[in-house]
Write a protein that holds these residues in place. Structure first.
Motif, PDB file in Angstrom:
ATOM      1  N   ARG A  54       0.830  -1.202   0.000  1.00 33.39           N
ATOM      2  CA  ARG A  54       0.000   0.000   0.000  1.00 33.39           C
ATOM      3  C   ARG A  54       0.870   1.261   0.000  1.00 33.39           C
ATOM      4  NH1 ARG A  54      -3.110   3.546   3.251  1.00 33.39           N
ATOM      5  NH2 ARG A  54      -1.974   3.100   5.144  1.00 33.39           N
ATOM      6  N   GLN A  55       1.944   1.208   0.772  1.00 38.00           N
ATOM      7  CA  GLN A  55       2.742   2.423   0.916  1.00 38.00           C
ATOM      8  C   GLN A  55       3.831   2.553  -0.140  1.00 38.00           C
ATOM      9  OE1 GLN A  55       3.728   4.039   4.556  1.00 38.00           O
ATOM     10  NE2 GLN A  55       2.254   2.876   5.770  1.00 38.00           N
ATOM     11  N   LEU A  56       4.251   1.443  -0.733  1.00 43.30           N
ATOM     12  CA  LEU A  56       5.397   1.503  -1.643  1.00 43.30           C
ATOM     13  C   LEU A  56       5.090   0.993  -3.039  1.00 43.30           C
ATOM     14  CD1 LEU A  56       8.228   0.208   0.716  1.00 43.30           C
ATOM     15  CD2 LEU A  56       7.612   2.564   0.245  1.00 43.30           C
ATOM     16  N   HIS A  57       3.809   1.021  -3.451  1.00 42.00           N
ATOM     17  CA  HIS A  57       3.512   0.306  -4.689  1.00 42.00           C
ATOM     18  C   HIS A  57       4.073   0.994  -5.938  1.00 42.00           C
ATOM     19  CE1 HIS A  57      -0.424   2.593  -4.352  1.00 42.00           C
ATOM     20  NE2 HIS A  57       0.084   3.022  -5.477  1.00 42.00           N
ATOM     21  N   GLY A  58       4.699   2.145  -5.775  1.00 41.36           N
ATOM     22  CA  GLY A  58       5.344   2.752  -6.934  1.00 41.36           C
ATOM     23  C   GLY A  58       6.667   2.081  -7.280  1.00 41.36           C
ATOM     24  N   HIS A 131      -4.786  -2.562  12.766  1.00 37.12           N
ATOM     25  CA  HIS A 131      -4.087  -1.725  11.796  1.00 37.12           C
ATOM     26  C   HIS A 131      -2.913  -0.995  12.442  1.00 37.12           C
ATOM     27  CE1 HIS A 131      -3.679   0.304   8.011  1.00 37.12           C
ATOM     28  NE2 HIS A 131      -3.706   1.490   8.607  1.00 37.12           N
ATOM     29  N   LYS A 135       0.966  -1.407  11.433  1.00 32.23           N
ATOM     30  CA  LYS A 135       1.749  -0.239  11.025  1.00 32.23           C
ATOM     31  C   LYS A 135       3.057  -0.151  11.799  1.00 32.23           C
ATOM     32  CE  LYS A 135      -0.237   3.769  11.059  1.00 32.23           C
ATOM     33  NZ  LYS A 135      -1.312   4.770  11.136  1.00 32.23           N
TER      34      LYS A 135
ATOM     35  N   ARG B  63       0.180  12.990  10.454  1.00 25.85           N
ATOM     36  CA  ARG B  63      -0.531  12.045   9.605  1.00 25.85           C
ATOM     37  C   ARG B  63      -1.740  11.455  10.321  1.00 25.85           C
ATOM     38  NH1 ARG B  63       2.096   6.853   6.693  1.00 25.85           N
ATOM     39  NH2 ARG B  63       0.140   5.759   6.435  1.00 25.85           N
ATOM     40  N   ASP B  65      -4.975   8.663   9.756  1.00 26.06           N
ATOM     41  CA  ASP B  65      -5.552   7.610   8.927  1.00 26.06           C
ATOM     42  C   ASP B  65      -7.048   7.580   9.161  1.00 26.06           C
ATOM     43  OD1 ASP B  65      -3.048   7.080   8.184  1.00 26.06           O
ATOM     44  OD2 ASP B  65      -2.858   5.151   9.188  1.00 26.06           O
ATOM     45  N   LYS B  67     -10.964   5.763   7.569  1.00 25.88           N
ATOM     46  CA  LYS B  67     -11.558   4.746   6.695  1.00 25.88           C
ATOM     47  C   LYS B  67     -12.685   5.351   5.890  1.00 25.88           C
ATOM     48  CE  LYS B  67      -9.956   0.558   7.853  1.00 25.88           C
ATOM     49  NZ  LYS B  67      -9.923  -0.362   8.970  1.00 25.88           N
ATOM     50  N   THR B  80      -8.549   2.188   3.755  1.00 26.34           N
ATOM     51  CA  THR B  80      -7.831   3.106   4.625  1.00 26.34           C
ATOM     52  C   THR B  80      -7.198   4.196   3.784  1.00 26.34           C
ATOM     53  OG1 THR B  80      -7.318   1.252   6.039  1.00 26.34           O
ATOM     54  CG2 THR B  80      -6.096   3.279   6.429  1.00 26.34           C
ATOM     55  N   SER B  82      -5.038   8.059   4.115  1.00 24.34           N
ATOM     56  CA  SER B  82      -4.268   8.883   5.032  1.00 24.34           C
ATOM     57  C   SER B  82      -4.263  10.316   4.541  1.00 24.34           C
ATOM     58  CB  SER B  82      -2.827   8.385   5.126  1.00 24.34           C
ATOM     59  OG  SER B  82      -2.809   6.997   5.291  1.00 24.34           O
ATOM     60  N   GLY B 104       2.590   6.671  -6.953  1.00 18.75           N
ATOM     61  CA  GLY B 104       1.615   6.286  -5.942  1.00 18.75           C
ATOM     62  C   GLY B 104       2.145   5.727  -4.639  1.00 18.75           C
ATOM     63  N   CYS B 105       3.433   5.907  -4.352  1.00 16.79           N
ATOM     64  CA  CYS B 105       3.916   5.513  -3.037  1.00 16.79           C
ATOM     65  C   CYS B 105       3.394   6.509  -1.998  1.00 16.79           C
ATOM     66  CB  CYS B 105       5.440   5.498  -2.990  1.00 16.79           C
ATOM     67  SG  CYS B 105       6.159   4.210  -4.003  1.00 16.79           S
ATOM     68  N   THR B 106       3.599   6.186  -0.724  1.00 17.34           N
ATOM     69  CA  THR B 106       3.149   7.073   0.329  1.00 17.34           C
ATOM     70  C   THR B 106       4.292   7.977   0.769  1.00 17.34           C
ATOM     71  OG1 THR B 106       1.671   5.332   1.052  1.00 17.34           O
ATOM     72  CG2 THR B 106       2.050   7.136   2.582  1.00 17.34           C
TER      73      THR B 106
END
Lengths: 155, 167
Positions: A54-58, A131, A135, B63, B65, B67, B80, B82, B104-106
């Motif tokens: 989710r956080q690194l899908h690039g 969650h 995390k 930050r 988060d 839903k 989820t 953010s 699309g990374c966070t």
């Protein structure tokens, strides 16, 4: 999203040069005596992988689970899978995620970074706490991933 | 007053028109709804979600988060999301989407030691200034999306993330 989906595959083929890392969840199967604990392991591994993706899908492609029966000695098969992925030319960095201690002894014979994270029993927790825990658990793994990427730049 | 006020013919006419009308409406309504459905649906997605009380906000991006319910056909799932939220100098509340406009990374706040007080994307070293503008020469080509935001009863509500023009 960078998962085993046709749409993602299109994106991957278009922007493949940016996506140079593969994350493989190692999921044991057992329908006999250790059924439940095996399921717990797989579920936990999946939650960690989903969060990382989710956080690194690039840059990170999430592979489908590598499922195996321990008594079949899956190490050779995993090695050939990794070789295949590397030889494809797409992936410079391979990460392996598992809750199964089986892999720990092979850590140094595998080309790729192994994350062995023992499963926590999260089933009694509500969604929100779960969650939070995931995390927190994932945070140090990010650091390891970034370090690995950093090494790639410096070398 | 008398019975002749309404003739048998008229009575039948009225009742038949009435019943016929209902039948036609019953047939047409689903068709009309079906044709308009995508328009009607749009509204339900616009719901704002309570994210935090505004006392928790400061000048430093933080930050949060939250839903949201996402409908994909009949399948409804919790997703989820953010947001990086902070108070600007003029008191405005800014809520930025953490999704890097590159791939699309966070993005994270203030995690690149050589470029403090910027948003940093670990995947391809993209950077954004505090207001979400992409730093020229780094991977992303557009500024971070901004959430629609609204303050009600001391709580911050966020809606959809809207893209902005590139720098």
């Amino acid at each position: 999203m960078m998962r085993w989906k046709t749409n993602d595959a299109d994106v991957f083929l278009k922007s493949g040069e940016y996506v140079d890392s593969l994350l493989i969840p190692l999921t044991p199967l057992d329908f006999k005596q250790n059924f439940k604990s095996t399921v717990t392991m797989g579920e936990y591994t999946e939650m960690l992988c989903t969060e990382i993706e989710r956080q690194l899908h690039g840059r990170m492609f999430l592979s489908p689970n590598f499922t195996y029966l321990k008594e079949h000695g899956p190490i050779e098969q995993l090695k050939s899978l990794i070789d295949h992925a590397t030889a494809s030319g797409h992936f410079k960095h391979i990460f392996l995620m598992t809750s199964d201690v089986y892999w720990k002894e092979f850590e140094h014979t595998i080309t790729g970074q192994l994350f062995w994270v023992p499963a926590l029993p999260l089933e009694s927790m509500d969604e929100k706490h779960r969650h939070e825990v995931i995390k927190e658990q994932v945070k140090p793994l990010f650091q390891l991933i970034f370090n690995e990427w950093q090494r790639g730049i410096n070398s | 007053m008398s019975k002749e006020d309404i003739s048998r013919r008229q009575f039948l006419n009225y009742t038949l028109t009435g019943v016929g009308g209902f039948m036609a409406a019953g047939m047409l309504m689903p068709m009309v709804r079906f044709a308009l459905d995508p328009i009607l649906k749009e509204g339900s997605d616009q719901k704002m979600v309570a994210v935090t009380s505004i006392e928790e906000l400061s000048n430093e991006p933080k930050r949060f988060d939250f839903k949201i319910k996402q409908k994909d056909g009949w399948y409804e799932s919790d997703v989820t999301q953010s947001a990086w939220v902070y108070k600007a100098k003029n008191g405005d509340i800014i809520a930025l989407s953490p999704i890097c406009k590159h791939l699309g990374c966070t993005v994270d706040w203030n995690t690149d030691p050589s470029h403090p007080n910027q948003f940093f994307c670990p995947c391809h070293l993209g950077r954004y200034t505090k207001d979400g503008t992409n730093v020229k020469g780094t991977a992303p080509l557009a500024p971070l999306d901004v959430y629609e935001s609204q303050v009600k009863d001391g709580k911050l509500y966020l809606g959809k993330a809207k893209p902005r023009k590139g720098a």
